[in-house]
Design a protein around this motif. Structure first.
Motif: not given
Length: 181
Positions: A119-123
């Motif tokens: 979840l929400s693992n930006h980059g």
């Protein structure tokens, strides 16, 4: 000496009681090296077959030695008989790179994927990775799985075949700046 910025793992010659700061003092498991390295550090994984599940709880770079099938030359995460995913990235962990390795046979219990970004693992960067025979029919997962919202993702030279459900999937939430090469 306990590793901090660069940690080494070597399933053949390592020992989890080692410090992991050099190739001759390597940890045995990838998870022990991941646990030891500081956020933003790098885990360098020697060739071999690693029968383990790796949970990533911090920003880091996980670098294998090749994505082929030869354990003498390549880094292989082997899931045969194991539950869960090969590499599982915890919620909201940003700036993770997974590169130059093979993840195979993680297919017995959900969530099952080669690389599973929860979840929400930006980059997130996944490059020069082969995922084979991962995923559980009828459940989330597959070769490379990302749950949004997610921003700034690079999927580069990923081979995903014979995975159940999906090869590469990015779903749920808002998704921006996704590059697949």
């Amino acid at each position: 000496v306990e590793c901090t910025t660069t940690c080494y793992a070597d399933v053949v010659n390592g020992n989890d009681a080692n410090g992991g700061a050099s190739t001759v003092d390597a940890k045995k498991t990838i998870q022990a090296a991941v646990n030891a390295v500081n956020s933003g550090g790098q885990v360098i994984v020697a060739p071999g077959t690693y029968p383990e599940n790796v949970t990533v709880p911090k920003s880091l770079t996980l670098t294998g030695d090749g994505e082929g099938t030869n354990p003498a030359a390549d880094t292989i995460l082997e899931g045969m008989g194991r539950n869960g995913s090969g590499i599982y990235i915890n919620d909201n962990i940003i700036d993770v790179t997974v590169e130059h390795l093979r993840v195979q046979n993680y297919n017995t219990a959900s969530p099952a994927a080669g690389v599973y970004a929860n979840l929400s693992n930006h980059g997130l960067t996944v490059q020069h990775v082969t995922t084979v025979n991962n995923g559980l029919a009828g459940a989330n997962g597959g070769g490379v799985y990302m749950n949004g919202p997610v921003d700034d993702v690079l999927i580069d030279h990923v081979t995903a075949h014979s995975n159940r459900n999906r090869g590469i999937v990015i779903w749920n939430g808002f998704k921006t700046n996704i590059t697949i090469t």
